[in-house]
Write a protein that holds these residues in place. Structure first.
Motif, PDB file in Angstrom:
ATOM      1  N   VAL A  49       5.673  -0.467   6.617  1.00  0.00           N
ATOM      2  CA  VAL A  49       6.087   0.941   6.552  1.00  0.00           C
ATOM      3  C   VAL A  49       5.267   1.751   5.563  1.00  0.00           C
ATOM      4  N   GLU A  50       4.576   1.067   4.633  1.00  0.00           N
ATOM      5  CA  GLU A  50       3.856   1.803   3.594  1.00  0.00           C
ATOM      6  C   GLU A  50       2.801   0.905   2.974  1.00  0.00           C
ATOM      7  N   PHE A  51       1.719   1.535   2.510  1.00  0.00           N
ATOM      8  CA  PHE A  51       0.695   0.819   1.756  1.00  0.00           C
ATOM      9  C   PHE A  51       0.538   1.496   0.400  1.00  0.00           C
ATOM     10  N   VAL A  52       0.587   0.696  -0.659  1.00  0.00           N
ATOM     11  CA  VAL A  52       0.473   1.204  -2.025  1.00  0.00           C
ATOM     12  C   VAL A  52      -0.798   0.642  -2.641  1.00  0.00           C
ATOM     13  N   ASP A  53      -1.621   1.515  -3.211  1.00  0.00           N
ATOM     14  CA  ASP A  53      -2.911   1.127  -3.785  1.00  0.00           C
ATOM     15  C   ASP A  53      -2.713   0.599  -5.199  1.00  0.00           C
ATOM     16  N   ALA A  54      -2.951  -0.706  -5.400  1.00  0.00           N
ATOM     17  CA  ALA A  54      -2.872  -1.321  -6.719  1.00  0.00           C
ATOM     18  C   ALA A  54      -3.576  -2.660  -6.681  1.00  0.00           C
TER      19      ALA A  54
ATOM     20  N   LEU B  95       1.953 -13.801   9.390  1.00  0.00           N
ATOM     21  CA  LEU B  95       3.121 -13.866   8.511  1.00  0.00           C
ATOM     22  C   LEU B  95       3.843 -12.520   8.474  1.00  0.00           C
ATOM     23  N   TYR B  96       3.082 -11.447   8.442  1.00  0.00           N
ATOM     24  CA  TYR B  96       3.681 -10.116   8.380  1.00  0.00           C
ATOM     25  C   TYR B  96       4.263  -9.705   9.727  1.00  0.00           C
TER      26      TYR B  96
ATOM     27  N   GLU C 206      -0.162  -8.042  -2.723  1.00  0.00           N
ATOM     28  CA  GLU C 206      -1.471  -8.470  -2.231  1.00  0.00           C
ATOM     29  C   GLU C 206      -1.363  -9.189  -0.878  1.00  0.00           C
ATOM     30  N   PRO C 207      -1.732  -8.503   0.210  1.00  0.00           N
ATOM     31  CA  PRO C 207      -1.606  -9.099   1.546  1.00  0.00           C
ATOM     32  C   PRO C 207      -2.536 -10.280   1.807  1.00  0.00           C
ATOM     33  N   GLY C 208      -3.672 -10.395   1.081  1.00  0.00           N
ATOM     34  CA  GLY C 208      -4.556 -11.542   1.281  1.00  0.00           C
ATOM     35  C   GLY C 208      -5.480 -11.384   2.469  1.00  0.00           C
ATOM     36  N   TYR C 209      -5.938 -12.535   2.991  1.00  0.00           N
ATOM     37  CA  TYR C 209      -6.882 -12.536   4.106  1.00  0.00           C
ATOM     38  C   TYR C 209      -6.227 -12.060   5.403  1.00  0.00           C
ATOM     39  N   VAL C 210      -7.068 -11.651   6.339  1.00  0.00           N
ATOM     40  CA  VAL C 210      -6.577 -11.211   7.646  1.00  0.00           C
ATOM     41  C   VAL C 210      -5.905 -12.362   8.394  1.00  0.00           C
TER      42      VAL C 210
ATOM     43  N   PRO D 154      -6.366  -0.576  -0.379  1.00  0.00           N
ATOM     44  CA  PRO D 154      -6.214   0.114   0.915  1.00  0.00           C
ATOM     45  C   PRO D 154      -7.479   0.110   1.761  1.00  0.00           C
ATOM     46  N   SER D 155      -8.622  -0.276   1.175  1.00  0.00           N
ATOM     47  CA  SER D 155      -9.849  -0.318   1.969  1.00  0.00           C
ATOM     48  C   SER D 155      -9.957  -1.601   2.775  1.00  0.00           C
ATOM     49  N   GLY D 156      -9.039  -2.547   2.537  1.00  0.00           N
ATOM     50  CA  GLY D 156      -9.067  -3.816   3.257  1.00  0.00           C
ATOM     51  C   GLY D 156      -8.421  -3.719   4.630  1.00  0.00           C
ATOM     52  N   TRP D 157      -8.330  -4.858   5.280  1.00  0.00           N
ATOM     53  CA  TRP D 157      -7.821  -4.928   6.649  1.00  0.00           C
ATOM     54  C   TRP D 157      -6.349  -4.550   6.771  1.00  0.00           C
ATOM     55  N   ALA D 158      -5.539  -4.788   5.732  1.00  0.00           N
ATOM     56  CA  ALA D 158      -4.078  -4.714   5.861  1.00  0.00           C
ATOM     57  C   ALA D 158      -3.555  -3.302   6.067  1.00  0.00           C
ATOM     58  N   GLN D 159      -4.370  -2.277   5.758  1.00  0.00           N
ATOM     59  CA  GLN D 159      -3.933  -0.902   6.005  1.00  0.00           C
ATOM     60  C   GLN D 159      -3.564  -0.709   7.480  1.00  0.00           C
ATOM     61  N   THR D 160      -4.213  -1.447   8.366  1.00  0.00           N
ATOM     62  CA  THR D 160      -3.939  -1.310   9.801  1.00  0.00           C
ATOM     63  C   THR D 160      -2.515  -1.722  10.149  1.00  0.00           C
ATOM     64  N   LEU D 161      -1.871  -2.560   9.310  1.00  0.00           N
ATOM     65  CA  LEU D 161      -0.502  -2.979   9.578  1.00  0.00           C
ATOM     66  C   LEU D 161       0.465  -1.805   9.501  1.00  0.00           C
TER      67      LEU D 161
END
Length: 451
Positions: free
Chosen positions: A83-88, A52-53, A43-47, A69-76
């Protein structure tokens, strides 16, 4: 599911003593091993946690983000920070959250560690690490830190100085709770954060009214963290100055402690108003506060990790408020990096992959830092939220985050639980200079309230 071969191959054959070398050579070795390590962020949390990332990526870590994946962190991922985003969804009940994460990662996943900077996800993260055989917190310790009741139970069982407290089990429990705890007292959510729902009561009438008010407020609709429980407790009021204590534990020892001093809150609420580091509080008192936090962490079962504790130096000595099994929020990491030279993000990454943390702190504070938590001056709405943008070029400003959206209702303390509308962090040569500069900037602001 197992660790990546490349990390384990590089680690094999290295003398364990060299990994604990406190000098520059040891630091360089530990950092070299981080390069290419694959770490999942639960869970990446708030923008506002983006920095930190970005910092983790500077150490060459390959981040796998697990969340919505619909949140802001997908842009990272798009920007090469991850390197990857996993939906959970790791939120809610910890066992279910962990199962969701493990199922989404799949059998093909190869990880060297898991971390989270998000309070809600700590219990699930601990279970994911345990299931994968990776370094991490014992789930029982993570659960104990997540619950203020369990934290206080463990503190009392360990013989540590512990505030009086009672688990409230409905309005009918208030009278007996008040008789045991006494007044003044504080109503607290057991699973809360950021002082949401914390309210001082000075007599029984205030307690009854406050209990009804907080009970109606504390719901998952207010904050998803309450999916883990909406229980309330009553705790004795603690006088004195409050401190944030950031700890790094490695091998069951405290290898770093950084203390920041919090400003007085607007009671009967306890929402933060500001903080500064370093503190000018007597060193022996800071040592006593730190010692209590470390002993509590060990009593909860923590041996390795970056923890964030809150405590007060009361008229009867140090007393713990809470302990969080994750890096402190906001720009705590940047504060300690500037003041002490220790990067808490680096220490958390090292511990996540099973490497020892051997931070090298400056012998004396290198700077002073102040954070102001700006509250709504009156209830209403903002026409826009660009009123801190002009501070971006200011070299003394390291954070200028507006935390509300245009048109969002905000509440002033005179009308209820105050809304924190922004965080402003400033650094200078010393703490008094940083505080003066921060307050100067705040005083000059013209906030665009509607109407």
């Amino acid at each position: 599911m197992s660790s990546t071969g490349s990390f384990q191959a590089r680690l094999a054959g290295i003398d364990p003593l060299s990994l604990r070398d406190p000098g520059a050579a040891g630091e360089a070795l530990r950092r070299s091993l981080l390069v290419g390590a694959r770490i999942a962020v639960i869970e990446p949390g708030y923008v506002t946690k983006r920095f930190l990332y970005e910092r983790a990526r500077l150490y060459g870590v390959e981040l796998v983000l697990v969340g919505d994946p619909s949140g802001w962190a997908q842009t990272l991922v798009d920007e090469g920070i991850a390197v990857e985003f996993v939906d959970a969804d790791p939120g809610g009940e910890p066992e279910a959250g962990a199962r969701a994460v493990l199922a989404a990662l799949g059998e093909a996943a190869r990880l060297d560690g898991v971390i989270t900077f998000w309070e809600d996800a700590v219990p699930a993260m601990a279970r994911v690490a345990e299931a994968l055989g990776l370094p991490g917190f014992p789930p029982a310790a993570a659960d104990a830190a997540r619950s203020k009741l369990r934290t206080l139970d463990a503190s009392r069982a360990a013989g540590l100085p512990t505030p009086r407290f009672v688990h409230l089990e409905g309005p009918e429990s208030l009278r007996a709770a008040a008789e045991y705890v006494g007044f003044p007292a504080v109503i607290k959510p057991v699973f809360g954060s950021e002082a949401l729902g914390c309210l001082r009561a000075d007599d029984f009438a205030m307690l009854e009214a406050g209990y009804a008010r907080v009970s109606a407020l504390i719901t998952p609709e207010l904050n998803a963290i309450f999916e883990q429980g909406c229980d309330l407790m009553l705790e004795e009021y603690l006088d004195g100055t409050e401190f944030d204590v950031d700890l790094v534990l490695s091998g069951g020892e405290c290898v770093f402690a950084g203390v920041s001093e919090n400003w007085v809150t607007e009671e009967p609420y306890f929402v933060e108003t500001g903080m500064h580091s370093p503190s000018a509080h007597p060193p022996e008192r800071l040592e006593a506060i730190t010692d209590l936090c470390v002993r509590t962490a060990l009593a909860l079962g923590f041996r390795d990790g970056v923890l964030h504790a809150e405590a007060k130096d009361t008229s009867r000595g140090p007393r713990l408020l809470e302990i969080n099994a994750r890096l402190g929020g906001g720009v705590i990491a940047d504060i300690h990096r500037l003041v002490t030279g220790v990067d808490l993000v680096e220490q958390q990454l090292l511990l996540a992959v099973g490497l020892p943390a051997v931070p090298r702190a400056h012998p004396r504070p290198a700077a002073g830092v102040t954070t102001v938590f700006m509250h709504a001056s009156h209830s209403g709405r903002f026409t826009h939220t660009r009123w801190l943008d002009h501070l971006a070029p200011d070299p003394s400003v390291i954070q200028h985050d507006v935390l509300v959206k245009p048109g969002q209702p905000v509440t002033a303390a005179v009308d209820g639980f105050p809304t924190v509308i922004a965080e402003l962090t400033v650094f200078a040569d010393d703490a008094p200079g940083a505080r003066a500069r921060a307050l100067e900037l705040v005083d000059a602001l013209e906030l665009p309230y509607a109407g």
